[in-house]
Design an enzyme around this catalytic site. Structure first.
Site, PDB file in Angstrom:
ATOM      1  CG  LEU A  33     -42.144   4.011 -36.449  1.00  0.00           C
ATOM      2  CD1 LEU A  33     -41.096   2.902 -37.411  1.00  0.00           C
ATOM      3  CD2 LEU A  33     -41.299   5.585 -36.628  1.00  0.00           C
ATOM      4  CB  ILE A  58     -43.926   1.922 -24.796  1.00  0.00           C
ATOM      5  CG1 ILE A  58     -45.303   2.123 -24.405  1.00  0.00           C
ATOM      6  CG2 ILE A  58     -42.489   3.155 -25.204  1.00  0.00           C
ATOM      7  CD1 ILE A  58     -45.452   3.922 -23.610  1.00  0.00           C
ATOM      8  CB  ALA A  80     -43.606   6.696 -26.310  1.00  0.00           C
ATOM      9  CB  ALA A  81     -48.533   9.930 -25.875  1.00  0.00           C
ATOM     10  CB  THR A  98     -49.856   4.256 -25.913  1.00  0.00           C
ATOM     11  OG1 THR A  98     -49.900   3.100 -26.943  1.00  0.00           O
ATOM     12  CG2 THR A  98     -48.913   4.254 -25.416  1.00  0.00           C
ATOM     13  CB  THR A 132     -50.470  17.610 -21.671  1.00  0.00           C
ATOM     14  OG1 THR A 132     -50.977  18.726 -22.332  1.00  0.00           O
ATOM     15  CG2 THR A 132     -50.912  16.562 -21.285  1.00  0.00           C
ATOM     16  CG  ASP A 133     -51.471  22.740 -20.568  1.00  0.00           C
ATOM     17  OD1 ASP A 133     -51.581  21.926 -21.476  1.00  0.00           O
ATOM     18  OD2 ASP A 133     -51.381  23.714 -21.106  1.00  0.00           O
ATOM     19  CD  GLU A 134     -55.046  19.142 -23.915  1.00  0.00           C
ATOM     20  OE1 GLU A 134     -56.209  18.017 -23.711  1.00  0.00           O
ATOM     21  OE2 GLU A 134     -54.162  19.544 -25.323  1.00  0.00           O
ATOM     22  CE1 TYR A 158     -52.516  13.092 -25.083  1.00  0.00           C
ATOM     23  CE2 TYR A 158     -53.575  15.855 -24.249  1.00  0.00           C
ATOM     24  CZ  TYR A 158     -52.329  14.763 -24.851  1.00  0.00           C
ATOM     25  OH  TYR A 158     -50.921  15.260 -23.911  1.00  0.00           O
ATOM     26  CE  LYS A 162     -48.727  13.044 -21.744  1.00  0.00           C
ATOM     27  NZ  LYS A 162     -47.423  11.736 -21.895  1.00  0.00           N
TER      28      LYS A 162
HETATM   29  P1  NAD Z   1     -46.821  12.580 -31.327  1.00  0.00           P
HETATM   30  O1  NAD Z   1     -48.814  12.243 -31.396  1.00  0.00           O
HETATM   31  O2  NAD Z   1     -46.492  13.426 -32.593  1.00  0.00           O
HETATM   32  O3  NAD Z   1     -45.857  11.231 -31.717  1.00  0.00           O
HETATM   33  C1  NAD Z   1     -45.887   9.882 -30.280  1.00  0.00           C
HETATM   34  C2  NAD Z   1     -45.053   9.360 -30.904  1.00  0.00           C
HETATM   35  O4  NAD Z   1     -44.901   8.136 -30.003  1.00  0.00           O
HETATM   36  C3  NAD Z   1     -44.992   9.044 -32.199  1.00  0.00           C
HETATM   37  O5  NAD Z   1     -44.239   8.730 -33.175  1.00  0.00           O
HETATM   38  C4  NAD Z   1     -45.615   6.814 -32.297  1.00  0.00           C
HETATM   39  O6  NAD Z   1     -45.561   6.467 -33.354  1.00  0.00           O
HETATM   40  C5  NAD Z   1     -45.105   6.395 -30.635  1.00  0.00           C
HETATM   41  N1  NAD Z   1     -45.488   6.198 -30.086  1.00  0.00           N
HETATM   42  C6  NAD Z   1     -47.210   5.616 -29.795  1.00  0.00           C
HETATM   43  N2  NAD Z   1     -47.894   4.990 -29.163  1.00  0.00           N
HETATM   44  C7  NAD Z   1     -46.636   4.508 -29.109  1.00  0.00           C
HETATM   45  C8  NAD Z   1     -46.045   3.012 -27.966  1.00  0.00           C
HETATM   46  N3  NAD Z   1     -47.004   2.491 -27.581  1.00  0.00           N
HETATM   47  N4  NAD Z   1     -45.088   2.530 -28.027  1.00  0.00           N
HETATM   48  C9  NAD Z   1     -44.507   3.741 -28.535  1.00  0.00           C
HETATM   49  N5  NAD Z   1     -43.907   4.690 -29.286  1.00  0.00           N
HETATM   50  C10 NAD Z   1     -44.924   4.554 -29.575  1.00  0.00           C
HETATM   51  O7  NAD Z   1     -46.742  13.167 -29.876  1.00  0.00           O
HETATM   52  P2  NAD Z   1     -45.958  14.736 -29.885  1.00  0.00           P
HETATM   53  O8  NAD Z   1     -47.547  15.938 -30.289  1.00  0.00           O
HETATM   54  O9  NAD Z   1     -44.549  14.662 -29.907  1.00  0.00           O
HETATM   55  O10 NAD Z   1     -46.107  14.742 -27.996  1.00  0.00           O
HETATM   56  C11 NAD Z   1     -45.054  13.475 -27.898  1.00  0.00           C
HETATM   57  C12 NAD Z   1     -45.365  13.846 -25.872  1.00  0.00           C
HETATM   58  O11 NAD Z   1     -45.142  15.024 -25.290  1.00  0.00           O
HETATM   59  C13 NAD Z   1     -46.410  12.969 -25.805  1.00  0.00           C
HETATM   60  O12 NAD Z   1     -47.146  11.976 -24.463  1.00  0.00           O
HETATM   61  C14 NAD Z   1     -48.028  14.209 -24.921  1.00  0.00           C
HETATM   62  O13 NAD Z   1     -48.585  14.132 -24.295  1.00  0.00           O
HETATM   63  C15 NAD Z   1     -46.763  14.613 -24.712  1.00  0.00           C
HETATM   64  N6  NAD Z   1     -47.298  16.934 -24.686  1.00  0.00           N
HETATM   65  C16 NAD Z   1     -48.000  17.343 -25.978  1.00  0.00           C
HETATM   66  C17 NAD Z   1     -48.132  18.270 -26.593  1.00  0.00           C
HETATM   67  C18 NAD Z   1     -48.362  18.796 -27.297  1.00  0.00           C
HETATM   68  O14 NAD Z   1     -48.110  20.010 -27.658  1.00  0.00           O
HETATM   69  N7  NAD Z   1     -47.488  18.212 -28.872  1.00  0.00           N
HETATM   70  C19 NAD Z   1     -47.794  19.453 -25.129  1.00  0.00           C
HETATM   71  C20 NAD Z   1     -47.606  18.914 -23.952  1.00  0.00           C
HETATM   72  C21 NAD Z   1     -47.181  17.538 -23.860  1.00  0.00           C
HETATM   73  P1  TYD Z   2     -55.093  20.735 -31.051  1.00  0.00           P
HETATM   74  O1  TYD Z   2     -53.799  21.236 -31.847  1.00  0.00           O
HETATM   75  O2  TYD Z   2     -55.944  19.511 -31.163  1.00  0.00           O
HETATM   76  O3  TYD Z   2     -54.438  20.703 -29.721  1.00  0.00           O
HETATM   77  P2  TYD Z   2     -55.168  20.417 -27.972  1.00  0.00           P
HETATM   78  O4  TYD Z   2     -56.742  20.170 -28.158  1.00  0.00           O
HETATM   79  O5  TYD Z   2     -54.522  19.450 -27.356  1.00  0.00           O
HETATM   80  O6  TYD Z   2     -55.104  21.804 -27.850  1.00  0.00           O
HETATM   81  O7  TYD Z   2     -56.453  21.978 -30.618  1.00  0.00           O
HETATM   82  C1  TYD Z   2     -55.885  23.362 -30.698  1.00  0.00           C
HETATM   83  C2  TYD Z   2     -57.210  24.326 -30.662  1.00  0.00           C
HETATM   84  O8  TYD Z   2     -57.672  24.242 -31.623  1.00  0.00           O
HETATM   85  C3  TYD Z   2     -57.597  23.905 -29.473  1.00  0.00           C
HETATM   86  O9  TYD Z   2     -58.644  24.496 -28.026  1.00  0.00           O
HETATM   87  C4  TYD Z   2     -58.793  23.179 -30.517  1.00  0.00           C
HETATM   88  C5  TYD Z   2     -58.470  23.848 -31.908  1.00  0.00           C
HETATM   89  N1  TYD Z   2     -58.637  23.360 -33.142  1.00  0.00           N
HETATM   90  C6  TYD Z   2     -59.897  24.332 -33.881  1.00  0.00           C
HETATM   91  O10 TYD Z   2     -60.675  24.853 -34.013  1.00  0.00           O
HETATM   92  N2  TYD Z   2     -59.858  23.165 -35.248  1.00  0.00           N
HETATM   93  C7  TYD Z   2     -59.332  22.058 -35.571  1.00  0.00           C
HETATM   94  O11 TYD Z   2     -59.248  21.700 -37.059  1.00  0.00           O
HETATM   95  C8  TYD Z   2     -58.068  21.979 -34.498  1.00  0.00           C
HETATM   96  C9  TYD Z   2     -57.580  20.658 -35.040  1.00  0.00           C
HETATM   97  C10 TYD Z   2     -58.057  22.298 -33.670  1.00  0.00           C
END
Ligand code: NAD
Ligand code: TYD
Length: 351
Positions: A33, A58, A80-81, A98, A132-134, A158, A162
């Site tokens: 959380l 974790i 979790a991340a 993390t 992630t694809d990043e 980040y 990952k």
């Molecule tokens: P988020 O930031 O919304 O949620 C992360 C969750 O992990 C939160 O509930 C947080 O409390 C929990 N957490 C953080 N550190 C922790 C720890 N040390 N121990 C236990 N819990 C912990 O993230 P999200 O967008 O839901 O992403 C989830 C996963 O998917 C991540 O691993 C992220 O790298 C991956 N991912 C995200 C996206 C995206 O577009 N959001 C795309 C591809 C992959």
């Molecule tokens: P984001 O949602 O932070 O995801 P990621 O960086 O993981 O791709 O951002 C998506 C795209 O939007 C990224 O190219 C950065 C851009 N961005 C803005 O232009 N303005 C903003 O305020 C934010 C948060 C992101």
């Protein structure tokens, strides 16, 4: 029983809700959380015996070991991340702690637990790592999309953290035989996303008549996938993925950031008219340092091997997402209180 980490976050919560609705089998959710973890995301499961919440980190080896022993899960799905690139630029330490060290701790406990299992439980066990694809870095406009064999070239703290976790997962399979599967997914959007990320940030700023901050020239390209499609891809990989393999998951939906912002504005003009077009609020701001230009996913492998492909079109998924934020004012108020305002002030003040 499965164990999910980070199930109170955006994708994890969508996954837990979908999992219980679809599979019906119980879930233990280990979540620290952090600012991104929100128990309200799982409110529909209140009182449901199929959902167990374990508040913790974790990195807490004792906690994780105890949960695995007690619940004897047949899978761990690791979400979790720390997940936001801009935060990783402001403070990379938590990302290493993390994403790298936490994943290492979880792998160690998973390995110890897996070694206690007898067949057939041992053969059935899976450690699914959500990535992630990043990790693949940035593409030029004419480069082919990322495939599973694209070399890793992470550019943000980040992405690097990952990438480190992906390498550890790979090594635990190769060295110890731990039955792992990794998924590398593109940008998700949908209900329950914390409004630090582009799409919910733009929706909420537009609703409040605030500037819509677009980094740099707004021509950076991301591939967008509706979160429910991502959850379905993870379920497919868990059910049928080959051990030690990685699967790219993407939406076949490349958009520039400006296209995304304009699309949100057009939907809001229709659903929540404000007098003037919302696009008038678009404001170009200083770019993110090291900002990756383009991500694109070749998801042919998961389609070929597991029959998964995205179902939601970007236009319909985005409309559903905007409608969700319009209908969930209380959730929005809950997540945009004190700590959120501090983040917005520190990320946008200097742009
Ligand atoms: P988020 O930031 O919304 O949620 C992360 C969750 O992990 C939160 O509930 C947080 O409390 C929990 N957490 C953080 N550190 C922790 C720890 N040390 N121990 C236990 N819990 C912990 O993230 P999200 O967008 O839901 O992403 C989830 C996963 O998917 C991540 O691993 C992220 O790298 C991956 N991912 C995200 C996206 C995206 O577009 N959001 C795309 C591809 C992959
Ligand atoms: P984001 O949602 O932070 O995801 P990621 O960086 O993981 O791709 O951002 C998506 C795209 O939007 C990224 O190219 C950065 C851009 N961005 C803005 O232009 N303005 C903003 O305020 C934010 C948060 C992101």
């Amino acid at each position: 029983m499965i164990v999910v980490t980070g199930g109170a976050g955006f994708i994890g919560a969508n996954f837990v809700l979908d999992w219980i609705a679809a599979a019906g089998t119980p879930v233990v959710n280990v979540d620290k959380l952090t600012y991104a973890g929100n128990p309200a995301n799982l409110a529909p499961l209140k009182g449901d015996a199929r959902y167990v919440f374990a508040h913790g980190d974790i990195n807490d080896r004792g906690l994780v070991a105890g949960l695995l022993q007690r619940h004897q899960p047949y899978a761990i799905v690791h979400f979790a991340a720390e997940s936001h690139v801009d935060r990783s630029i402001h403070g990379p330490g938590e990302f290493v702690q993390t994403n790298v060290v936490g994943t290492f701790s979880l792998l160690e406990e998973a390995r110890a637990y897996w070694n206690t299992l007898a067949e057939p439980a041992k053969g059935r066990f899976r450690f699914l790592h959500v990535s992630t694809d990043e990790v693949y870095g940035s593409l030029g406009s004419n480069d082919p999309a990322f495939s599973e064999t694209t070399a890793y070239a992470p550019n943000s703290p980040y992405a690097a953290s990952k990438a480190g976790s992906d390498h550890l997962v790979r090594a635990y399979h190769h060295t110890y035989g731990l039955p792992t599967i990794t998924t590398n997914c593109s940008n998700n959007y949908g209900p329950l996303q914390f409004p630090e990320k582009l799409i919910p940030l733009i929706i909420l700023n537009a609703l409040n008549g605030k500037p819509l901050p677009v980094y740099g020239d707004g021509k950076n390209v991301r591939d967008w996938l509706y979160v429910g499609d991502h959850c379905a891809g993870i379920r497919a990989a868990l059910a049928q993925g080959r051990l030690g393999e990685t699967y790219n998951i993407g939406g076949n939906s490349e958009k520039t950031n400006l296209e995304v912002v304009h699309a949100v504005c057009a939907i809001l003009d229709e659903l929540h008219p404000a007098g003037a077009p919302h696009a008038k609020l678009i404001t170009f701001v200083k770019d993110r340092p090291g900002h990756d230009r383009r991500y694109a996913i070749d998801a042919a492998k998961i389609k070929r091997e597991l029959g998964w492909e995205p179902r939601e079109r970007f236009e319909s998924g985005l409309r559903k997402t905007v409608e969700w934020y319009l209908a969930h004012g209380e959730w929005v108020r809950g997540v945009t209180s004190g700590a959120y305002r501090q983040w917005i002030a520190s990320n946008y003040a200097a742009r």
